[in-house]
Scaffold this active site. Structure first.
Site, PDB file in Angstrom:
ATOM      1  CG  HIS A  91      -7.950   1.495  -2.740  1.00  0.00           C
ATOM      2  ND1 HIS A  91      -6.665   1.229  -3.327  1.00  0.00           N
ATOM      3  CD2 HIS A  91      -8.984   3.135  -3.094  1.00  0.00           C
ATOM      4  CE1 HIS A  91      -6.522   2.854  -3.519  1.00  0.00           C
ATOM      5  NE2 HIS A  91      -7.224   3.620  -3.543  1.00  0.00           N
ATOM      6  CG  ASP A 140      -5.754  -1.257  -3.032  1.00  0.00           C
ATOM      7  OD1 ASP A 140      -6.594  -1.589  -3.487  1.00  0.00           O
ATOM      8  OD2 ASP A 140      -5.434  -0.260  -2.300  1.00  0.00           O
ATOM      9  N   GLY A 167      -4.223   4.427  -7.953  1.00  0.00           N
ATOM     10  CA  GLY A 167      -4.524   3.045  -9.604  1.00  0.00           C
ATOM     11  C   GLY A 167      -3.634   3.586 -10.260  1.00  0.00           C
TER      12      GLY A 167
END
Length: 438
Positions: free
Chosen positions: A95, A144, A242
């Site tokens: 994302h 994700d 992340g």
């Protein structure tokens, strides 16, 4: 005997340098001086710290943590976090790139703790390619996860080490000492990211509890990991996406990256902990994507593609647990320092092209010092038609000019009339005052 010892010493140094050059398949190790250990975790080394503001991390405390930068983001340019799992691969969240249309504007800073002052141990790499999961769904945040292949490998050092990714033999739920770290927002409503790396301890939360009706009510997937605290207080936030969720191995002294920071409802809310993408769940996907890279150069993972052993072997995979006899903090060789800068052809500080430099002067046709045209100078004299010294018209009689002493040309009466007048005056005076009057 002395020569034999010297040969052994040289051979040992050669192996050490070789291991340092290619990271040697070691991963998950932190420098001894930065390893807080169970005592600090359990007995309050962090005190009342909150991950939503965080405690400043010490230099090189998480050597596999990287910062993804975008050239258009103001300030430090920080966009997301990531984990270095191979000398040329970074693991992060899909994302992070939802709004990125040009991957060439993204670059990676490795080995830094403070973004505004990266220090001599930092290295910068550009992104050769982005590989997001083919079934990533940004609506429900399923799958994700993403990989970044760097333009050329990093050099491992005391500031830069590889992260360990667990396969299915590791019981992640039994890991006790877990941490999160990142440059994200320091409070739930902060609008900017942190300049200094923040860190804090968290606990893994049972997936069923995290997905219960009073928590996330079925929004959690089987490929997720929840971490934080039931009462809130500690959590990742915007800008930490992340980055890694890291847990210390229960036996050895290295850490596993068990999750990738994905999402959460708010920051540090009660019964709404951080939600992470399970790296263990996507272990095979990570190997397959790295092996399938069209740009790879016979990577170690690609050469050993096939059936993988149940227990990680440090000599076969770059992200496996390192042996204790080969710590990653050995001194780098002088010929390849860890502070290598990016190639000159693509530095993040590239100046504008010479055709439009910011210091361009105005064109010579219109210089700022141009004088006014000669036809209208500011010192123009009056025209001859109306000079300031114009003489009076001829109709006006000029003033009389005196003549010689025997003429009184300025008197308006003739001389004979004046003689007659003064004679009469003399006679009158003689009559009045007598004959002696002159």
């Amino acid at each position: 005997m002395n020569w034999l010892c010297l040969l052994v010493l040289l051979a040992t140094c050669g192996l050490a340098h070789g291991t340092w050059d290619n990271c040697g398949g070691l991963c998950g190790y932190r420098s001894v001086s930065y390893d807080y250990g169970a005592a600090a975790y359990q007995y309050g080394h962090y005190g009342m710290t909150r991950v939503v503001g965080g405690t400043g991390a010490r230099e090189a405390s998480w050597p596999w943590l990287v910062s993804l930068h975008h050239a258009w983001i103001p300030g430090t340019g920080h966009m997301c976090g990531g984990s270095l799992i191979h000398s040329q691969w970074v693991l992060t969240a899909a994302h992070c790139f939802d709004d990125v249309s040009n991957i060439s504007l993204v670059y990676v800073m490795i080995g830094a703790t403070q973004l505004s002052h990266p220090g001599p141990g930092a290295q910068i790499r550009y992104v050769k390619q982005l590989r997001t999961h083919q079934y990533y769904n940004k609506k429900n945040m399923k799958n994700d996860i993403a990989l970044l292949e760097l333009d050329y490998p990093v050099l491992c050092s005391p500031y830069i080490q590889l992260a360990c990714v667990p396969d299915f033999t590791l019981r992640v739920s039994e890991l006790v000492y877990c941490f999160v770290a990142g440059w994200g927002a320091t409070s739930a409503r902060a609008s900017t990211s942190s300049d200094l790396l923040q860190e804090a301890p968290v606990h893994l939360i049972d997936l069923k509890l995290c997905n219960s009706s009073e928590w996330y009510s079925g929004e959690i997937h089987s490929s997720n990991v929840c971490a934080g605290y039931p009462q809130g207080f500690i959590d990742t936030c915007q800008g930490d996406s992340g980055g890694p969720l890291m847990c210390k191995d229960n036996i050895a002294d290295y850490y596993w990256v068990v999750g990738v920071t994905s999402w959460g409802e708010g920051c540090a809310r009660a019964k709404h902990p951080g939600v992470y993408t399970s790296t263990q769940h996507f272990y095979d996907w990570i190997l397959a994507e790295m092996a399938a890279s069209p740009y790879r150069k016979a990577s170690l993972a690609a050469q050993t593609w096939g059936h993988f052993p149940a227990v990680p072997q440090p000599t076969q995979y770059p992200w496996m647990g390192p042996p204790v006899t080969q710590p990653p903090w050995m001194g780098p060789p002088v010929t390849q320092p860890p502070w290598t800068r990016p190639p000159v052809t693509q530095p993040p500080w590239t100046r504008p092209p010479a055709t439009q430099p910011p210091w361009t002067r105005p064109p010579t046709t219109q210089p700022p010092w141009t004088r006014p045209p000669a036809t209208q100078p500011p010192w123009t004299k009056p025209t001859a038609a109306h000079p300031p010294w114009t003489k009076p018209p001829a109709s006006e009689k000029p003033k009389p000019v005196p003549t010689s002493s025997d003429q009184v040309s300025s008197c308006p009466f003739p001389n004979d009339e004046l003689v007659k007048f003064f004679t009469q005056v003399k006679d009158l005076l003689q009559e009045v005052f007598g004959e002696n009057t002159t």
